[in-house]
Write a protein that holds these residues in place. Structure first.
Motif, PDB file in Angstrom:
ATOM      1  N   GLY A 198       0.800  -1.217   0.000  1.00 46.37           N
ATOM      2  CA  GLY A 198       0.000   0.000   0.000  1.00 46.37           C
ATOM      3  C   GLY A 198       0.832   1.266   0.000  1.00 46.37           C
ATOM      4  O   GLY A 198       0.417   2.297   0.556  1.00 46.37           O
ATOM      5  N   SER A 199       1.979   1.232  -0.635  1.00 47.47           N
ATOM      6  CA  SER A 199       2.933   2.341  -0.540  1.00 47.47           C
ATOM      7  C   SER A 199       2.393   3.640  -1.131  1.00 47.47           C
ATOM      8  O   SER A 199       2.629   4.720  -0.576  1.00 47.47           O
ATOM      9  N   LEU A 200       1.682   3.571  -2.245  1.00 46.36           N
ATOM     10  CA  LEU A 200       1.133   4.791  -2.837  1.00 46.36           C
ATOM     11  C   LEU A 200       0.049   5.399  -1.958  1.00 46.36           C
ATOM     12  O   LEU A 200      -0.023   6.634  -1.819  1.00 46.36           O
ATOM     13  N   ASP A 201      -0.786   4.581  -1.347  1.00 52.46           N
ATOM     14  CA  ASP A 201      -1.794   5.109  -0.425  1.00 52.46           C
ATOM     15  C   ASP A 201      -1.142   5.819   0.754  1.00 52.46           C
ATOM     16  O   ASP A 201      -1.607   6.883   1.194  1.00 52.46           O
ATOM     17  N   LEU A 202      -0.078   5.233   1.272  1.00 50.36           N
ATOM     18  CA  LEU A 202       0.605   5.854   2.409  1.00 50.36           C
ATOM     19  C   LEU A 202       1.236   7.180   1.998  1.00 50.36           C
ATOM     20  O   LEU A 202       1.211   8.156   2.750  1.00 50.36           O
ATOM     21  N   LEU A 203       1.793   7.213   0.805  1.00 49.80           N
ATOM     22  CA  LEU A 203       2.376   8.460   0.307  1.00 49.80           C
ATOM     23  C   LEU A 203       1.309   9.553   0.202  1.00 49.80           C
ATOM     24  O   LEU A 203       1.524  10.703   0.624  1.00 49.80           O
ATOM     25  N   GLU A 204       0.173   9.202  -0.371  1.00 50.37           N
ATOM     26  CA  GLU A 204      -0.922  10.170  -0.489  1.00 50.37           C
ATOM     27  C   GLU A 204      -1.401  10.622   0.897  1.00 50.37           C
ATOM     28  O   GLU A 204      -1.688  11.810   1.111  1.00 50.37           O
ATOM     29  N   ALA A 205      -1.489   9.689   1.831  1.00 54.78           N
ATOM     30  CA  ALA A 205      -1.911  10.037   3.185  1.00 54.78           C
ATOM     31  C   ALA A 205      -0.917  10.977   3.847  1.00 54.78           C
ATOM     32  O   ALA A 205      -1.301  11.956   4.513  1.00 54.78           O
ATOM     33  N   TYR A 206       0.354  10.700   3.662  1.00 54.52           N
ATOM     34  CA  TYR A 206       1.394  11.552   4.247  1.00 54.52           C
ATOM     35  C   TYR A 206       1.293  12.977   3.702  1.00 54.52           C
ATOM     36  O   TYR A 206       1.404  13.953   4.461  1.00 54.52           O
ATOM     37  N   ALA A 207       1.050  13.117   2.407  1.00 53.08           N
ATOM     38  CA  ALA A 207       0.906  14.451   1.825  1.00 53.08           C
ATOM     39  C   ALA A 207      -0.280  15.191   2.424  1.00 53.08           C
ATOM     40  O   ALA A 207      -0.244  16.421   2.591  1.00 53.08           O
ATOM     41  N   ARG A 208      -1.332  14.464   2.778  1.00 48.23           N
ATOM     42  CA  ARG A 208      -2.519  15.083   3.366  1.00 48.23           C
ATOM     43  C   ARG A 208      -2.304  15.538   4.801  1.00 48.23           C
ATOM     44  O   ARG A 208      -3.095  16.339   5.326  1.00 48.23           O
ATOM     45  N   LEU A 209      -1.276  15.032   5.463  1.00 55.15           N
ATOM     46  CA  LEU A 209      -1.013  15.451   6.840  1.00 55.15           C
ATOM     47  C   LEU A 209      -0.691  16.937   6.904  1.00 55.15           C
ATOM     48  O   LEU A 209      -1.002  17.612   7.884  1.00 55.15           O
ATOM     49  N   GLY A 210      -0.013  17.441   5.876  1.00 57.38           N
ATOM     50  CA  GLY A 210       0.246  18.866   5.782  1.00 57.38           C
ATOM     51  C   GLY A 210       1.142  19.417   6.865  1.00 57.38           C
ATOM     52  O   GLY A 210       0.982  20.559   7.291  1.00 57.38           O
ATOM     53  N   THR A 211       2.104  18.620   7.340  1.00 59.17           N
ATOM     54  CA  THR A 211       3.037  19.112   8.343  1.00 59.17           C
ATOM     55  C   THR A 211       4.454  18.756   7.948  1.00 59.17           C
ATOM     56  O   THR A 211       4.746  17.617   7.604  1.00 59.17           O
ATOM     57  N   ALA A 308      -7.673   1.897   9.168  1.00 60.28           N
ATOM     58  CA  ALA A 308      -8.025   2.911   8.176  1.00 60.28           C
ATOM     59  C   ALA A 308      -7.584   2.438   6.803  1.00 60.28           C
ATOM     60  O   ALA A 308      -6.468   1.943   6.647  1.00 60.28           O
ATOM     61  N   THR A 309      -8.447   2.617   5.822  1.00 63.35           N
ATOM     62  CA  THR A 309      -8.120   2.222   4.450  1.00 63.35           C
ATOM     63  C   THR A 309      -8.355   3.412   3.529  1.00 63.35           C
ATOM     64  O   THR A 309      -9.387   4.082   3.624  1.00 63.35           O
ATOM     65  N   GLY A 310      -7.389   3.666   2.653  1.00 68.18           N
ATOM     66  CA  GLY A 310      -7.483   4.789   1.733  1.00 68.18           C
ATOM     67  C   GLY A 310      -6.767   6.003   2.285  1.00 68.18           C
ATOM     68  O   GLY A 310      -6.653   6.173   3.509  1.00 68.18           O
ATOM     69  N   PRO A 311      -6.251   6.863   1.400  1.00 67.39           N
ATOM     70  CA  PRO A 311      -5.410   7.982   1.836  1.00 67.39           C
ATOM     71  C   PRO A 311      -6.062   8.925   2.837  1.00 67.39           C
ATOM     72  O   PRO A 311      -5.420   9.339   3.813  1.00 67.39           O
ATOM     73  N   THR A 312      -7.324   9.271   2.640  1.00 70.48           N
ATOM     74  CA  THR A 312      -7.968  10.237   3.537  1.00 70.48           C
ATOM     75  C   THR A 312      -8.097   9.672   4.946  1.00 70.48           C
ATOM     76  O   THR A 312      -7.753  10.336   5.938  1.00 70.48           O
ATOM     77  N   ALA A 313      -8.595   8.443   5.039  1.00 70.47           N
ATOM     78  CA  ALA A 313      -8.748   7.824   6.355  1.00 70.47           C
ATOM     79  C   ALA A 313      -7.391   7.563   7.008  1.00 70.47           C
ATOM     80  O   ALA A 313      -7.232   7.736   8.221  1.00 70.47           O
ATOM     81  N   LEU A 314      -6.420   7.142   6.208  1.00 70.53           N
ATOM     82  CA  LEU A 314      -5.078   6.929   6.747  1.00 70.53           C
ATOM     83  C   LEU A 314      -4.489   8.213   7.312  1.00 70.53           C
ATOM     84  O   LEU A 314      -3.896   8.227   8.404  1.00 70.53           O
ATOM     85  N   ALA A 315      -4.649   9.311   6.569  1.00 69.89           N
ATOM     86  CA  ALA A 315      -4.114  10.592   7.031  1.00 69.89           C
ATOM     87  C   ALA A 315      -4.717  10.982   8.371  1.00 69.89           C
ATOM     88  O   ALA A 315      -4.005  11.431   9.283  1.00 69.89           O
TER      89      ALA A 315
END
Length: 353
Positions: A198-211, A308-315
């Motif tokens: 799930g590396s791409l999902d984690l990357l997207e989630a990390y970008a959504r953290l915004g910190t 959590a599954t998916g970038p938004t929920a992961l973030a």
């Protein structure tokens, strides 16, 4: 009882970690254990020291530049098959599809089930399920897949975890501090950059953290397969998102516990898993755990993890992770021991005669 455990690699992948810990626990219980493995690319030993009570038999496997995955799989099987003589053992237990194809009559541990597009690998996977005379699964979730897909009933024997090692790392302020000085505050994942993790999902989630105060750190990644295309897509997406994860690659085994213990949160958003040893190690170190919402993870981690599954929920899960469940996490991790796993294997071997 003379036991042969077979693996395809000396590198730090989950199935290899399992094989070594199981071998050491079996030897501690008095069994005569030999671990057989291919030694790829000039390797002279495993990625970590092994208890001297365990015999090691490593079969040289030189690299061939430009060799495709299918040809390499066939050569893996042939080289290990030519070197291994199962008649010397009371129990032959293969830990992956390659060694199961090479071993002849054997017991097989099915860590997880895959779908492959490479014909040679797909055939290897299928033979390694239908030919063994007995099966072990590390979770009831995988055992259910085996029963539903092939009508095969497996014995469920969960992995253990060296909980004390990771708990001790959490108390080693100097070692943890070295990682934090190098990396700052970080989200950690272990297992490399590949589709199943799930590396791409984690990357997207990390970008959504915004910190900018929290870095994404990726450790591990030794694999049999070629994920260069996926890694390129991951790098390109990181650039588009304006984030700069830290990719450590394979971390020395002696340094891994302190790296895990230093994390603010451990992320494991896999699309498919059979157990989840690395997340258990994080729980043992008292680190908050965020995993994808898979049945197997609920089975293993219970209420000690956030799902959590998916970038938004992961973030959101990464953003709100805290240490309020650290004690529960340590208790869950401590409930899985290699001594119990070894005894369950010995009981199975005795029943099978």
């Amino acid at each position: 009882m003379r036991i042969a455990l077979l693996s395809y690699s000396t590198k730090p992948r989950g199935g290899v970690v399992h094989t070594l810990y199981l071998a050491e626990a079996l030897a501690a219980a008095g069994a005569d254990v030999t671990v057989w493995s291919l030694a790829r690319g000039g390797d002279e030993g495993f990625f970590r020291p092994v208890d001297p009570r365990v015999r090691l038999s490593l079969v040289p496997f030189p690299d061939r530049p430009g060799e495709g995955v299918g040809a390499r799989i066939l050569r893996f099987i042939a080289v290990l098959r030519d070197a291994f003589d199962g008649s010397r053992y009371d129990v032959v237990h293969a830990q992956d599809c390659i060694s199961a194809n090479a071993a002849g009559r054997c017991i097989r541990t099915v860590h997880h089930l895959d779908r492959f597009t490479t014909p040679e690998l797909a055939a290897c996977h299928e033979r390694a399920i239908v030919r063994p005379y007995a099966h072990v699964c590390v979770s009831t979730a995988v055992a259910g897949e085996l029963l539903a897909g092939w009508g095969l009933k497996a014995t469920v024997i969960p992995n253990g975890v060296d909980a004390a090692r990771f708990a001790a790392a959490a108390a080693d302020g100097a070692a943890v501090g070295r990682w934090r000085r190098r990396l700052g505050r970080y989200v950690l994942t272990v297992g490399g950059i590949e589709p199943r993790k799930g590396s791409l999902d984690l990357l997207e989630a990390y970008a959504r953290l915004g910190t900018a105060e929290l870095r994404l750190v990726v450790a591990g990644g030794e694999t049999l397969f070629d994920y260069r295309g996926y890694r390129t897509a991951w790098d390109e997406r990181a650039a588009e998102l304006g984030v700069e994860p830290v990719v450590l690659g394979t971390v020395d085994d002696a340094q891994l516990p302190s790296l895990v213990a230093g994390a603010e949160v451990f992320a494991f958003p896999s699309a498919k898993e059979g157990f989840g040893l690395a997340p258990l190690e994080a729980l043992a170190a008292g680190v908050p755990l965020v995993v994808s919402d898979l049945p197997v993870f609920h089975e293993i981690f219970g209420d000690a993890a956030t799902y959590a599954t998916g970038p938004t929920a992961l973030a959101e899960a990464l953003r709100t992770a805290d240490r309020t469940r650290a004690e529960l996490g340590r208790k869950v991790a401590g409930s899985y021991t290699w001594s119990a796993a070894a005894q369950a294997h010995l009981d199975l071997y005795a029943r099978l005669g």
